[in-house]
Enzyme design. Structure first.
Site, short mmCIF file in Angstrom:
data_model
loop_
_atom_site.label_atom_id
_atom_site.label_comp_id
_atom_site.label_asym_id
_atom_site.label_seq_id
_atom_site.Cartn_x
_atom_site.Cartn_y
_atom_site.Cartn_z
CG MET A 143 -11.51 -3.00 5.41
SD MET A 143 -10.28 -2.51 4.33
CE MET A 143 -9.43 -1.98 5.54
CG ASP A 193 -6.41 -2.94 3.28
OD1 ASP A 193 -5.37 -2.60 3.78
OD2 ASP A 193 -7.27 -2.08 2.75
N GLY A 194 -5.12 -4.53 6.35
CA GLY A 194 -4.77 -3.86 7.48
C GLY A 194 -3.80 -4.62 8.64
N GLY A 195 -2.81 -4.12 8.80
CA GLY A 195 -2.17 -4.97 10.24
C GLY A 195 -1.28 -6.14 9.61
N GLY A 210 -8.88 3.76 7.68
CA GLY A 210 -8.79 5.16 7.84
C GLY A 210 -7.13 5.53 8.22
CG PHE A 211 -5.70 6.59 10.55
CD1 PHE A 211 -5.11 7.93 10.31
CD2 PHE A 211 -7.23 6.41 11.24
CE1 PHE A 211 -6.13 8.89 10.49
CE2 PHE A 211 -7.75 7.51 11.35
CZ PHE A 211 -7.18 8.75 10.98
N GLY A 212 -2.92 3.77 8.50
CA GLY A 212 -2.09 2.49 8.21
C GLY A 212 -1.58 2.21 9.82
N GLY A 213 -1.01 0.97 10.08
CA GLY A 213 -0.15 0.93 11.06
C GLY A 213 -0.86 0.62 12.43
CG ASP A 252 -5.33 2.27 1.19
OD1 ASP A 252 -6.26 1.64 1.11
OD2 ASP A 252 -4.06 2.10 1.71
CB SER A 286 -0.94 -0.03 1.14
OG SER A 286 -1.46 1.30 1.20
CG MET A 337 -8.35 6.95 3.14
SD MET A 337 -7.52 7.14 4.74
CE MET A 337 -6.71 5.63 4.62
CG MET A 393 -11.43 3.28 2.53
SD MET A 393 -9.83 3.24 3.33
CE MET A 393 -9.01 3.30 2.04
CG HIS A 416 -3.99 -1.56 -1.41
ND1 HIS A 416 -5.50 -2.08 -1.80
CD2 HIS A 416 -4.52 -0.55 -0.46
CE1 HIS A 416 -6.16 -1.84 -0.87
NE2 HIS A 416 -5.86 -1.04 -0.18
N GLY A 456 1.19 -2.38 3.76
CA GLY A 456 1.79 -1.19 3.92
C GLY A 456 2.77 -1.03 4.73
CG HIS A 476 -9.62 0.26 -0.25
ND1 HIS A 476 -8.82 -0.10 1.05
CD2 HIS A 476 -10.84 0.25 0.09
CE1 HIS A 476 -9.76 -0.06 1.91
NE2 HIS A 476 -10.92 0.11 1.34
C1 DX5 Z 1 -6.60 1.40 5.86
C2 DX5 Z 1 -6.03 0.99 4.50
C3 DX5 Z 1 -5.04 0.18 4.32
C4 DX5 Z 1 -3.88 0.43 4.98
C5 DX5 Z 1 -2.85 -0.68 5.53
O1 DX5 Z 1 -7.41 2.20 5.95
O2 DX5 Z 1 -7.22 0.79 3.75
O3 DX5 Z 1 -4.70 -0.17 2.89
O4 DX5 Z 1 -2.82 1.12 4.06
O5 DX5 Z 1 -1.75 -0.17 6.22
P1 DX5 Z 1 -1.05 -1.25 7.13
O6 DX5 Z 1 -0.57 -2.24 6.27
O7 DX5 Z 1 0.11 -0.26 7.67
O8 DX5 Z 1 -1.80 -1.65 8.14
ZN ZN Z 2 -6.81 -0.28 1.57
#
Ligand code: DX5
Ligand code: ZN
Length: 221
Positions: free
Chosen positions: A139, A177-179, A144-147, A36, A9, A38, A70, A34, A199, A68
């Protein structure tokens, strides 16, 4: 049987040098990027829009653009993302709009289409659309946020969707997607996922090519 696809991502890349970050994804050997998108409304954050995709294409990026959305009103932006160079456009099931018509519109514009489920949304919410998509995205964090921390409690939903895919003969990708990192990717793969957004873990990896190879080395689902 779909082979595993790593989809790093760009959200976790360097936003002052997005083309360089996308080039790093290509250089590591990942086939998908990927993206994202938003809107500060469906999710409490803002990222980038179709002009960024178009600029990445102009910069020579040939990766598969896994887009993606959102957005509370994704149907208003389909043409713009298709024109900008998206290969696949995924839309969320949660907001109220005509999901089936929007998926059909994505395909009519020559892109693949996907449907996305938030953590609180059950698999049954998208059951009526499973014959009309190229990808289903579960999901594994609240978007909304990475990490953020991986939600292992989403694995039964992944397994349910994979079971329907097998029993009913669907051919869509099943993406998470996510974590996702090299540890949690194994849980997702065991539950039936074949496409893995990563990501933070990708961009932090000391050896990004090895990261990609490890995911591609998982057994086909
Ligand atoms: C979250 C996004 C993800 C995000 C994942 O809102 O849809 O695609 O980038 O990030 P990581 O891999 O850091 O959890
Ligand atoms: Zn995503």
């Amino acid at each position: 049987m779909p082979a595993p696809i790593p989809a790093p991502s760009l959200l976790a890349g360097d936003h002052a040098h997005l083309a360089a970050s996308a080039q790093a994804v290509a250089a590591a050997g990942a086939p998908w990027l990927h993206l994202d998108i938003m809107d500060g409304h469906f999710v409490p954050n803002l990222t980038f829009g179709p002009e960024t995709l178009a600029a990445l294409r102009r910069a020579g990026l040939k990766l598969f653009f896994d887009t993606h959305l959102m957005l509370s009103e994704p149907h208003r932006y389909i043409e713009a993302f298709a024109k900008a160079g998206a290969d696949l456009i995924s839309i969320h099931i949660e907001p109220a709009y005509d999901h089936a018509a929007t998926l059909a519109r994505i395909r009519a514009l020559g892109c693949q289409c996907g449907i996305v489920l938030n953590p609180a949304t059950p698999a049954t919410a998208v059951e009526h659309l499973l014959g009309a998509v190229d990808l289903v995205l579960v999901m594994t964090v609240q978007p909304g946020f990475g990490g953020q921390s991986f939600r292992a409690d989403m694995m039964p939903k992944v397994a349910q969707l994979d079971q329907w895919r097998r029993e009913r003969g669907y051919a869509w990708h099943l993406e998470v997607d996510g974590g996702v990192d090299l540890r949690t990717v194994r849980d997702c793969h065991a539950a039936g996922a074949d496409t893995f957004v990563a990501g933070t873990s990708f961009f932090k990896a000391v050896d990004r090519a090895a990261f990609v190879r490890e995911i591609q080395g998982l057994a086909p689902r």
